[in-house]
Design a protein around this motif. Structure first.
Motif, short mmCIF file in Angstrom:
data_model
loop_
_atom_site.label_atom_id
_atom_site.label_comp_id
_atom_site.label_asym_id
_atom_site.label_seq_id
_atom_site.Cartn_x
_atom_site.Cartn_y
_atom_site.Cartn_z
N ALA A 171 -7.41 6.56 -7.28
CA ALA A 171 -6.52 7.09 -6.24
C ALA A 171 -5.75 6.01 -5.48
O ALA A 171 -4.55 6.17 -5.22
N PRO A 172 -6.37 4.90 -5.06
CA PRO A 172 -5.59 3.89 -4.33
C PRO A 172 -4.44 3.32 -5.15
O PRO A 172 -3.34 3.09 -4.61
N ALA A 173 -4.66 3.08 -6.45
CA ALA A 173 -3.58 2.54 -7.29
C ALA A 173 -2.47 3.58 -7.46
O ALA A 173 -1.28 3.23 -7.49
N LEU A 174 -2.84 4.86 -7.59
CA LEU A 174 -1.83 5.91 -7.69
C LEU A 174 -1.00 5.97 -6.42
O LEU A 174 0.24 6.08 -6.47
N ALA A 175 -1.65 5.89 -5.27
CA ALA A 175 -0.94 5.95 -3.99
C ALA A 175 -0.02 4.76 -3.82
O ALA A 175 1.11 4.89 -3.32
N ALA A 176 -0.47 3.58 -4.25
CA ALA A 176 0.36 2.38 -4.12
C ALA A 176 1.60 2.46 -5.00
O ALA A 176 2.71 2.08 -4.60
#
Length: 204
Positions: A171-176
């Protein structure tokens, strides 16, 4: 440099949700996005993709969406329609609704790879042909997966379906990635597009 007077405006993409999905629903299924051969996609790559759908459907429910402009060949359509675990998610059902219900998306070389990330859904790129990665590169950013064989694809789809913590760890990489490459989504993107056209044509 061609044409030198070209101007671009970042407005976002109205086909993706206005905000990424916060969590993956436990009952969501992987969605496979079919594409035609050509433009670097060989008949062998399409056959591998169809085979990947078949072996995944042997394990559990899967969903598929045909390219809106290029329906699959009749023999491919017949093979997929014979799968009891496959559900079609074709137009006119909006792409945003398809993405909202996806656990994982799978494609060869498609803009749905980026749209999936923008919607908060991890994409799997099936790259059996050794195609150059679609840019910007979601795999290099940690916001996507890549498989170069049916066996590797099956293993990744299976893990995405069985390991909720591993799936949500992306999720953090998708959001970034979304923050870097998508100015807006949904109605906000549509309104931004209309305003940009109005300004450019002197209507605003």
């Amino acid at each position: 440099p061609m044409p030198p007077g070209l101007q671009t405006v970042a407005v976002g993409n109205p086909l993706v949700p206005a905000a990424p999905r916060p969590r993956v629903a436990s009952g969501a299924a992987p969605v496979f996005f079919l594409q035609p051969t050509g433009h670097g996609i060989s008949a062998e790559a399409l056959e591998g993709f169809v085979r990947l759908i078949e072996v995944c459907a042997e394990r559990g429910p899967v969903e598929a969406r045909a390219h809106p402009s290029y329906p699959p060949p009749a023999e491919v359509q017949a093979r997929l329609e014979a799968l009891p675990n496959l559900r079609w998610r074709n137009a006119p059902e909006p792409l945003s609704e398809v993405l909202a219900g996806a656990r994982l998306t799978v494609a060869i070389h498609s803009t749905t790879i980026h749209e999936s990330v923008a919607a908060g859904i991890l994409p799997l790129v099936f790259n059996a042909d050794g195609l150059p990665r679609l840019q910007p590169d979601v795999v290099a950013a940690g916001a996507g997966l890549e498989a170069t064989s049916v066996a590797a694809g099956l293993a990744l789809v299976a893990r995405a379906c069985q390991d909720q913590d591993w799936l949500e760890a992306h999720a953090p990489a998708l959001a970034a990635f979304r923050a870097d490459y998508f100015a807006a989504g949904g109605e906000e993107a549509a309104q931004a597009t209309a305003k940009a056209i109005a300004r450019a044509t002197g209507l605003a």
